[in-house]
Design an enzyme around this catalytic site. Structure first.
Site, PDB file in Angstrom:
ATOM      1  N   HIS A  12       0.571  -1.329  -0.157  1.00  0.00           N
ATOM      2  CA  HIS A  12      -0.101  -0.036   0.152  1.00  0.00           C
ATOM      3  C   HIS A  12       0.828   1.219   0.010  1.00  0.00           C
ATOM      4  O   HIS A  12       0.227   2.449   0.008  1.00  0.00           O
ATOM      5  CB  HIS A  12      -1.022  -0.052   1.240  1.00  0.00           C
ATOM      6  CG  HIS A  12      -0.055   0.274   2.435  1.00  0.00           C
ATOM      7  ND1 HIS A  12       0.424  -0.872   3.312  1.00  0.00           N
ATOM      8  CD2 HIS A  12       0.157   1.475   3.148  1.00  0.00           C
ATOM      9  CE1 HIS A  12       0.926  -0.184   4.389  1.00  0.00           C
ATOM     10  NE2 HIS A  12       0.615   1.056   4.339  1.00  0.00           N
TER      11      HIS A  12
HETATM   12  C1  UD1 Z   1      -2.500   5.338   5.585  1.00  0.00           C
HETATM   13  C2  UD1 Z   1      -1.180   5.899   6.338  1.00  0.00           C
HETATM   14  C3  UD1 Z   1      -0.060   4.652   6.206  1.00  0.00           C
HETATM   15  C4  UD1 Z   1      -0.848   3.208   6.819  1.00  0.00           C
HETATM   16  C5  UD1 Z   1      -1.747   2.925   5.899  1.00  0.00           C
HETATM   17  C6  UD1 Z   1      -2.546   1.661   6.414  1.00  0.00           C
HETATM   18  C7  UD1 Z   1      -0.851   8.297   6.307  1.00  0.00           C
HETATM   19  C8  UD1 Z   1       0.163   9.178   5.574  1.00  0.00           C
HETATM   20  N1  UD1 Z   1      -0.817   6.781   5.636  1.00  0.00           N
HETATM   21  O1  UD1 Z   1      -2.364   5.134   4.221  1.00  0.00           O
HETATM   22  O2  UD1 Z   1       0.971   4.955   6.929  1.00  0.00           O
HETATM   23  O3  UD1 Z   1       0.301   2.386   6.834  1.00  0.00           O
HETATM   24  O4  UD1 Z   1      -2.683   4.173   6.078  1.00  0.00           O
HETATM   25  O5  UD1 Z   1      -3.673   1.397   5.531  1.00  0.00           O
HETATM   26  O6  UD1 Z   1      -1.494   8.401   6.974  1.00  0.00           O
HETATM   27  N2  UD1 Z   1      -9.301   4.538   1.105  1.00  0.00           N
HETATM   28  C9  UD1 Z   1     -10.492   3.761   1.062  1.00  0.00           C
HETATM   29  N3  UD1 Z   1     -11.123   3.317   2.130  1.00  0.00           N
HETATM   30  C10 UD1 Z   1     -10.650   3.608   3.176  1.00  0.00           C
HETATM   31  C11 UD1 Z   1      -9.449   4.497   3.414  1.00  0.00           C
HETATM   32  C12 UD1 Z   1      -8.785   4.644   2.348  1.00  0.00           C
HETATM   33  O7  UD1 Z   1     -10.971   3.503  -0.233  1.00  0.00           O
HETATM   34  O8  UD1 Z   1     -11.378   3.466   4.227  1.00  0.00           O
HETATM   35  C13 UD1 Z   1      -8.643   4.544  -0.190  1.00  0.00           C
HETATM   36  C14 UD1 Z   1      -8.905   5.994  -0.680  1.00  0.00           C
HETATM   37  O9  UD1 Z   1      -8.821   6.039  -2.075  1.00  0.00           O
HETATM   38  C15 UD1 Z   1      -7.681   6.808  -0.077  1.00  0.00           C
HETATM   39  C16 UD1 Z   1      -6.728   6.073  -0.236  1.00  0.00           C
HETATM   40  O10 UD1 Z   1      -7.309   4.695   0.083  1.00  0.00           O
HETATM   41  O11 UD1 Z   1      -7.584   7.969  -0.941  1.00  0.00           O
HETATM   42  C17 UD1 Z   1      -5.471   6.275   0.785  1.00  0.00           C
HETATM   43  O12 UD1 Z   1      -6.141   6.406   1.910  1.00  0.00           O
HETATM   44  P1  UD1 Z   1      -5.088   7.131   3.175  1.00  0.00           P
HETATM   45  O13 UD1 Z   1      -5.775   7.327   4.289  1.00  0.00           O
HETATM   46  O14 UD1 Z   1      -4.908   8.683   2.499  1.00  0.00           O
HETATM   47  O15 UD1 Z   1      -3.841   6.622   3.060  1.00  0.00           O
HETATM   48  P2  UD1 Z   1      -3.273   4.867   3.365  1.00  0.00           P
HETATM   49  O16 UD1 Z   1      -2.596   4.528   1.930  1.00  0.00           O
HETATM   50  O17 UD1 Z   1      -4.273   4.131   3.684  1.00  0.00           O
END
Ligand code: UD1
Length: 388
Positions: free
Chosen positions: A220
């Site tokens: 991820h």
């Molecule tokens: C975040 C953390 C990372 C952690 C990871 C675990 C930061 C900078 N990064 O990254 O350190 O290891 O979580 O997963 O805080 N999305 C969904 N549903 C959700 C959540 C996210 O569809 O419930 C998708 C969305 O398209 C979103 C993308 O995932 O834009 C990224 O989510 P985000 O919380 O920004 O960062 P992670 O990559 O999950």
């Protein structure tokens, strides 16, 4: 004044913050320990950074974390949007509740956003899992770690070398406490329960009740999954390994989206739990939905090899004594390499294949459990907070 009022007056009010998936297993034992203690009034705030059922609710259920007192429901956004939105929504909560401390865990955007909001209001900060450094400032998490540590009052560390990192950054020694690893508290507490899940049956991995050999993959990190060349290199390598054993790949939503966007669907068997036996027994990379905590712990615990770019899984595989190949150029958790079963292999295709095949052929790195990863970190944290 009533006795209860006296007690309430003396009790310490702490707002505990969670936001993203890796926070949930860290906060569970801390909330549990605080709720046992009448000298602490713990509140739980969920920022809503992760909001999908599989990324959030499943973990609250599996880990019996109490319902959050407040959910900020910020959702997804760019780094700045997400951080700013959390700060805007968290500030009025702090103004209203006036806690003595906020407690943040790990290194996600919710961690720094809430810490920064609190420090500007003169509220003290407790950071659990402080002092880890990858020394790679292109990672959003590294920025979150450095900044959160700089403004925290209690810095609870999981491995000894974190103290050196913090001292070099000018943090005074009396704020640093080596307590062990709360994520491992959760793992130890849930191992027996996890072993009762039927995830292997659901994935067709135990015909005749014998578990077939398989590997586990998670990805991820933006540097691995937002760059099509890097993602392709990793998938090509894992594809080769998956000719030896099936590789189960619970895909993060961000990764799944990018696989579609980059046209990489041909790498996958695309088998969800519960499809036909013939397909379910096949090798290849098998992309499935993200799993809850207990299913996933069981899946890791019985696997031959774990390939990942996650931070937490490097620690979990060390305790489970399962070989882990970290698909990054560095790790902020060096004890998992020096003492555990982790090897940092980068994302070079040939290298991943060579190291993966070596493990599948029985060349295993024997590890030992790091100091104080004994299931009692939350207990130590609460004791230290109460002493101040
Ligand atoms: C975040 C953390 C990372 C952690 C990871 C675990 C930061 C900078 N990064 O990254 O350190 O290891 O979580 O997963 O805080 N999305 C969904 N549903 C959700 C959540 C996210 O569809 O419930 C998708 C969305 O398209 C979103 C993308 O995932 O834009 C990224 O989510 P985000 O919380 O920004 O960062 P992670 O990559 O999950």
């Amino acid at each position: 004044m009533e006795w209860a009022d006296v007690m309430m007056k003396r009790a310490i009010k702490i707002i505990n913050v969670v936001g993203a998936r890796p926070n949930f297993m860290k906060i569970a034992p801390i909330m549990c320990e605080m709720r046992k203690n009448e000298k602490i009034i713990p509140l739980l705030v969920h920022t809503g950074q992760h909001y999908d059922e599989q990324m959030s609710k499943l973990f609250f259920d599996d880990l019996e974390i109490p319902e959050p007192d407040i959910n900020l429901e910020v959702g997804s956004g760019s780094q700045a949007e997400q951080t700013a939105e959390i700060m805007k929504r968290f500030e009025p909560i702090l103004v209203k509740e006036r806690p003595d401390y906020i407690l943040v865990v790990g290194d996600v955007n919710s961690t720094i956003a809430c810490a920064l909001t609190a420090v500007k209001l003169g509220i003290k900060i407790i950071h659990v899992e402080a002092g880890l450094r990858s020394f790679d400032r292109t990672m959003p998490e590294e920025i979150n770690r450095v900044l959160t540590d700089a403004i925290s009052d209690f810095l609870f560390i999981t491995e000894r070398n974190a103290q050196e990192n913090l001292l070099k950054e000018g943090i005074s020694k009396d704020k640093i406490h080596f307590v062990g690893n709360v994520m491992i508290d959760t793992l130890i507490r849930n191992t027996d329960k996890a072993r009762q899940t039927d995830i292997h049956r659901r994935l067709g991995l135990n015909p005749g009740n014998q578990i077939l050999p398989y590997g586990v993959l998670t990805l991820h990190r933006p540097s691995n999954v937002d760059d099509s060349r890097n993602l392709e290199s990793i998938l090509q390598a894992v594809n080769t390994l998956s000719k030896e054993v099936p590789i189960i790949f619970p895909a993060h939503p961000r990764t799944r989206n990018n696989i579609g966007r980059f046209g990489f669907s041909h790498f996958f068997e695309n088998v969800e739990a519960g499809t036909t036996t013939q397909k379910r027994n096949s090798k290849g990379i098998r992309m499935i939905e993200p799993l809850g905590y207990l299913d996933f712990l069981h899946l890791m615990a019985e696997s031959k090899v774990v390939l990942t770019d996650s931070g937490g899984m490097q620690e979990e595989t060390t305790v489970l004594q399962i070989p882990c190949l970290t698909l990054r150029e560095n790790t902020e958790r060096p004890v998992t390499v020096s003492e555990g079963t982790n090897s940092v292999v980068g994302i070079n295709r040939e290298n991943i294949i060579a190291q993966g095949l070596a493990i599948l052929r029985g060349n295993l790195k024997l590890g030992r459990i790091p100091e104080l990863w004994d299931g009692r970190a939350a207990e130590r944290i609460v004791k230290i907070i109460l002493k101040q």
